[in-house]
Design a protein around this motif. Structure first.
Motif, PDB file in Angstrom:
ATOM      1  N   PRO A 199      36.901  -4.520 -46.853  1.00 28.26           N
ATOM      2  CA  PRO A 199      36.315  -3.933 -45.646  1.00 28.26           C
ATOM      3  C   PRO A 199      35.334  -2.816 -45.987  1.00 28.26           C
ATOM      4  O   PRO A 199      35.460  -2.155 -47.019  1.00 28.26           O
ATOM      5  CB  PRO A 199      37.519  -3.397 -44.874  1.00 28.26           C
ATOM      6  N   CYS A 200      34.351  -2.597 -45.086  1.00 26.10           N
ATOM      7  CA  CYS A 200      33.393  -1.514 -45.248  1.00 26.10           C
ATOM      8  C   CYS A 200      32.809  -1.154 -43.881  1.00 26.10           C
ATOM      9  O   CYS A 200      32.941  -1.926 -42.928  1.00 26.10           O
ATOM     10  CB  CYS A 200      32.281  -1.892 -46.222  1.00 26.10           C
ATOM     11  N   THR A 201      32.204   0.008 -43.805  1.00 22.15           N
ATOM     12  CA  THR A 201      31.655   0.512 -42.542  1.00 22.15           C
ATOM     13  C   THR A 201      30.298   1.152 -42.810  1.00 22.15           C
ATOM     14  O   THR A 201      30.134   1.857 -43.808  1.00 22.15           O
ATOM     15  CB  THR A 201      32.608   1.556 -41.921  1.00 22.15           C
ATOM     16  N   PHE A 202      29.337   0.895 -41.913  1.00 18.22           N
ATOM     17  CA  PHE A 202      28.008   1.503 -41.995  1.00 18.22           C
ATOM     18  C   PHE A 202      27.658   2.142 -40.659  1.00 18.22           C
ATOM     19  O   PHE A 202      27.964   1.573 -39.608  1.00 18.22           O
ATOM     20  CB  PHE A 202      26.927   0.449 -42.261  1.00 18.22           C
ATOM     21  N   PRO A 203      26.972   3.306 -40.679  1.00 17.32           N
ATOM     22  CA  PRO A 203      26.396   3.822 -39.437  1.00 17.32           C
ATOM     23  C   PRO A 203      25.101   3.052 -39.159  1.00 17.32           C
ATOM     24  O   PRO A 203      24.218   2.991 -40.012  1.00 17.32           O
ATOM     25  CB  PRO A 203      26.126   5.300 -39.748  1.00 17.32           C
ATOM     26  N   ILE A 204      25.015   2.416 -38.000  1.00 15.36           N
ATOM     27  CA  ILE A 204      23.856   1.585 -37.664  1.00 15.36           C
ATOM     28  C   ILE A 204      23.300   2.041 -36.326  1.00 15.36           C
ATOM     29  O   ILE A 204      24.061   2.357 -35.398  1.00 15.36           O
ATOM     30  CB  ILE A 204      24.258   0.095 -37.614  1.00 15.36           C
ATOM     31  N   SER A 205      21.987   2.062 -36.218  1.00 18.14           N
ATOM     32  CA  SER A 205      21.328   2.458 -34.978  1.00 18.14           C
ATOM     33  C   SER A 205      21.888   1.646 -33.824  1.00 18.14           C
ATOM     34  O   SER A 205      21.995   0.422 -33.904  1.00 18.14           O
ATOM     35  CB  SER A 205      19.821   2.244 -35.095  1.00 18.14           C
ATOM     36  N   ARG A 206      22.249   2.329 -32.737  1.00 14.58           N
ATOM     37  CA  ARG A 206      22.843   1.665 -31.581  1.00 14.58           C
ATOM     38  C   ARG A 206      21.923   0.615 -30.964  1.00 14.58           C
ATOM     39  O   ARG A 206      22.386  -0.294 -30.295  1.00 14.58           O
ATOM     40  CB  ARG A 206      23.223   2.706 -30.521  1.00 14.58           C
ATOM     41  N   LYS A 207      20.634   0.735 -31.157  1.00 12.52           N
ATOM     42  CA  LYS A 207      19.727  -0.236 -30.541  1.00 12.52           C
ATOM     43  C   LYS A 207      19.377  -1.388 -31.490  1.00 12.52           C
ATOM     44  O   LYS A 207      18.654  -2.296 -31.121  1.00 12.52           O
ATOM     45  CB  LYS A 207      18.460   0.450 -30.033  1.00 12.52           C
ATOM     46  N   GLN A 208      19.944  -1.392 -32.705  1.00 11.48           N
ATOM     47  CA  GLN A 208      19.603  -2.393 -33.716  1.00 11.48           C
ATOM     48  C   GLN A 208      20.533  -3.605 -33.651  1.00 11.48           C
ATOM     49  O   GLN A 208      21.728  -3.487 -33.864  1.00 11.48           O
ATOM     50  CB  GLN A 208      19.706  -1.766 -35.108  1.00 11.48           C
ATOM     51  N   GLU A 209      19.971  -4.776 -33.330  1.00 11.04           N
ATOM     52  CA  GLU A 209      20.721  -6.032 -33.433  1.00 11.04           C
ATOM     53  C   GLU A 209      20.446  -6.616 -34.808  1.00 11.04           C
ATOM     54  O   GLU A 209      19.380  -6.382 -35.382  1.00 11.04           O
ATOM     55  CB  GLU A 209      20.307  -6.993 -32.328  1.00 11.04           C
ATOM     56  N   PHE A 210      21.395  -7.384 -35.336  1.00 16.30           N
ATOM     57  CA  PHE A 210      21.223  -7.907 -36.690  1.00 16.30           C
ATOM     58  C   PHE A 210      22.152  -9.096 -36.925  1.00 16.30           C
ATOM     59  O   PHE A 210      23.005  -9.405 -36.097  1.00 16.30           O
ATOM     60  CB  PHE A 210      21.488  -6.812 -37.733  1.00 16.30           C
TER      61      PHE A 210
END
Length: 145
Positions: free
Chosen positions: A50-61
């Motif tokens: 498992p891992c976690t990243f902070p990602i821009s709330r408006k970024q779909e991917f």
């Protein structure tokens, strides 16, 4: 007049989702079995779940999970207005915060990623069964065969 403008701006920013929720969201990636490599279409790479990243709330991917001996899995991660984001937006409107509405819209603060956590069940690659060739066995008692 200046005092009124200062108070109005303070109210609009205080109700702003960008201030209360932030413009990034922690997105967690898990797999079964754990240990898959994750690559996102935004260029983020996790060596092993498992891992976690902070990602821009408006970024779909798209998240691609890979693991030796398993089929790769691709999962599309979308954004949607969250309950907290909608409440922040309503707070902006009630407080007269057009500035807060504009800031939240530009930063995506009213959005959450879905799914979160992002989960992939890794499917093992099963080797194709090779057809069994008929064996040539000698029959006892049969001449020359």
């Amino acid at each position: 007049m200046r005092l009124f403008l200062t108070v109005a701006v303070a109210l609009s920013v205080s109700a702003c989702g960008t201030v209360t929720r932030g413009s990034n969201e922690d997105v967690t990636f898990n797999s079964e079995p754990p240990g898959a490599k994750v690559t996102t279409s935004t260029g983020l790479v996790c060596a092993a779940t498992p891992c976690t990243f902070p990602i821009s709330r408006k970024q779909e991917f798209i998240a691609t999970f890979e693991m030796p001996g398993h089929h790769p899995q691709q999962i599309e991660v979308k954004t949607e207005v969250s309950g907290g984001g909608a409440a922040g937006m309503a707070g902006n409107v009630v407080a007269g915060g057009l500035i807060g509405v504009a800031v939240d819209a530009s930063t995506g603060a009213s959005y959450d990623h879905t799914p979160n956590p992002v989960f992939a069940r890794m499917v093992p690659i099963r080797p194709e069964r090779q057809p069994v060739a008929p064996s040539r066995q000698r029959r006892s008692g049969a001449p020359g065969v």
